[in-house]
Scaffold this motif. Sequence first.
Motif, short mmCIF file in Angstrom:
data_model
loop_
_atom_site.label_atom_id
_atom_site.label_comp_id
_atom_site.label_asym_id
_atom_site.label_seq_id
_atom_site.Cartn_x
_atom_site.Cartn_y
_atom_site.Cartn_z
N THR A 181 9.63 3.33 -7.60
CA THR A 181 9.92 4.38 -6.69
C THR A 181 11.55 4.98 -6.70
N THR A 182 12.30 3.95 -6.61
CA THR A 182 13.72 4.16 -6.52
C THR A 182 14.36 4.92 -7.85
N SER A 183 13.78 4.58 -9.03
CA SER A 183 14.17 5.15 -10.47
C SER A 183 13.75 6.45 -10.49
N GLU A 184 12.38 6.57 -9.78
CA GLU A 184 11.86 7.94 -10.02
C GLU A 184 12.67 8.94 -9.09
N THR A 205 12.76 20.67 -3.46
CA THR A 205 12.66 21.74 -4.30
C THR A 205 12.88 22.91 -3.63
N SER A 206 11.89 22.87 -2.54
CA SER A 206 12.02 23.99 -1.41
C SER A 206 12.64 23.75 -0.50
N GLY A 207 13.72 22.94 -0.42
CA GLY A 207 14.81 22.89 0.58
C GLY A 207 14.12 22.56 2.09
N LYS A 208 13.14 21.96 2.14
CA LYS A 208 12.57 21.38 3.05
C LYS A 208 12.87 19.94 3.48
N ILE A 209 14.05 19.55 3.68
CA ILE A 209 14.56 18.02 3.64
C ILE A 209 13.84 17.28 5.08
N ASP A 210 13.86 18.11 6.06
CA ASP A 210 13.24 17.58 7.27
C ASP A 210 11.83 17.16 6.89
N SER A 211 11.25 18.00 6.44
CA SER A 211 9.69 17.95 6.28
C SER A 211 9.26 16.64 5.11
N ALA A 212 10.43 16.60 4.23
CA ALA A 212 10.53 15.23 3.40
C ALA A 212 10.68 13.92 4.01
N VAL A 213 11.51 14.19 5.11
CA VAL A 213 11.83 12.78 5.85
C VAL A 213 10.60 12.50 6.78
N ALA A 214 10.04 13.50 7.37
CA ALA A 214 9.08 13.35 8.36
C ALA A 214 7.70 12.62 7.49
N LEU A 215 7.72 13.17 6.31
CA LEU A 215 6.36 12.63 5.43
C LEU A 215 6.75 11.15 5.08
N CYS A 216 7.87 10.89 4.90
CA CYS A 216 8.22 9.45 4.47
C CYS A 216 8.03 8.48 5.97
N ARG A 217 8.18 8.98 6.91
CA ARG A 217 8.26 8.23 8.23
C ARG A 217 6.90 8.19 8.68
N SER A 218 5.95 9.07 8.13
CA SER A 218 4.46 8.95 8.34
C SER A 218 3.72 7.98 7.62
N ASN A 219 4.48 7.40 6.50
CA ASN A 219 3.78 6.30 5.63
C ASN A 219 4.72 5.14 5.77
N ALA A 241 8.63 1.03 0.20
CA ALA A 241 9.24 2.13 -0.38
C ALA A 241 9.51 3.57 0.34
N SER A 242 8.54 3.75 1.27
CA SER A 242 8.81 4.99 1.99
C SER A 242 10.23 4.98 2.84
N ARG A 243 10.40 3.72 3.30
CA ARG A 243 11.81 3.94 4.15
C ARG A 243 12.86 4.09 3.14
N MET A 244 12.72 3.40 1.84
CA MET A 244 13.90 3.78 0.97
C MET A 244 14.08 5.03 0.49
N ARG A 283 0.98 -1.13 0.08
CA ARG A 283 0.02 -0.21 0.04
C ARG A 283 0.88 1.40 0.02
N PHE A 284 1.13 1.77 -1.19
CA PHE A 284 2.10 2.88 -1.44
C PHE A 284 1.28 4.05 -1.92
N ASP A 285 1.43 5.39 -1.32
CA ASP A 285 0.56 6.38 -1.76
C ASP A 285 1.42 6.93 -3.01
N SER A 286 0.73 6.89 -4.24
CA SER A 286 1.37 7.45 -5.34
C SER A 286 1.83 8.88 -5.45
N SER A 287 0.87 9.61 -4.64
CA SER A 287 1.12 10.92 -4.63
C SER A 287 2.28 11.49 -3.81
N LEU A 288 2.85 10.43 -2.88
CA LEU A 288 4.04 10.66 -2.14
C LEU A 288 5.20 11.24 -2.53
#
Length: 230
Positions: free
Chosen positions: A218-221, A80-94, A98-101, A66-71
């Motif tokens: 997901t890795t390729s994208e 692109t906005s430079g919000k690396i911590d927000s991107a990491v937090a988003l992955c941890r919430s899923n 694929a999210s852990r990768m 179950r992977f969110d395609s919009s993630l």
Amino acid sequence: MFNLLMIQADLPQELEAMATEPEGISTKFIDLAMKGGWIMIPILFLSVVAVYIFFDRYFAIKKAGRFDSSLLEKVKVYITSGKIDSAVALCRSNPNPASRMLEKGISRIGRPLTDVNAAIENVGNLEISKLEKGLPVLASVAGGAPMIGFLGTVMGMIQAFYDMSNAGNNIDVTLLSTGIYQAMVTTVAGLIVGIIAYFAYNILVSNVEKVVFKMEATTSEFMDLLNEPA
């Protein structure tokens, strides 16, 4: 009229026989299984192991798929906005492979792309090994249960020939029934467990391959995202 009365008189007896038939069939099945001897115990144990592994892995693999395609699009916006911590937090919430990768890849941003790709692949290999947990045991059940059943067959035939040698000229079919029952019942039981485990194994392998395909896509994208010009 007389025939109708006879049918009505026999009807309660027929209904009673039909009502007691399932219980008789169940009793006969249990008795027949018991005639397989102690060799039925490991076969029964293997069947329980196979059923447990199948349902445990089936639901775990379904959850991992179950992977969110919009993630990935959201991650791209954060990066692109430079919000690396927000991107990491988003992955941890899923919580899925694929999210852990992605989380591992995002945490390596700024290093050479080969290092990022290697880190993602290492996490992917760990996630695949988690998904495949128990599958070798299920494959062993698929191959081992029929072999144990054949062992019971050989033991049953040995018992039958032993009884024949002791009976001399007074050979009776009932005397040989114990060995013959064991030979046939264990073979059938072992084959049933082995066939079910075989199909269960292939179903799980097919589902794992689907999850792996999503992880690779997901890795390729993600790597394409890092290769885009700033």
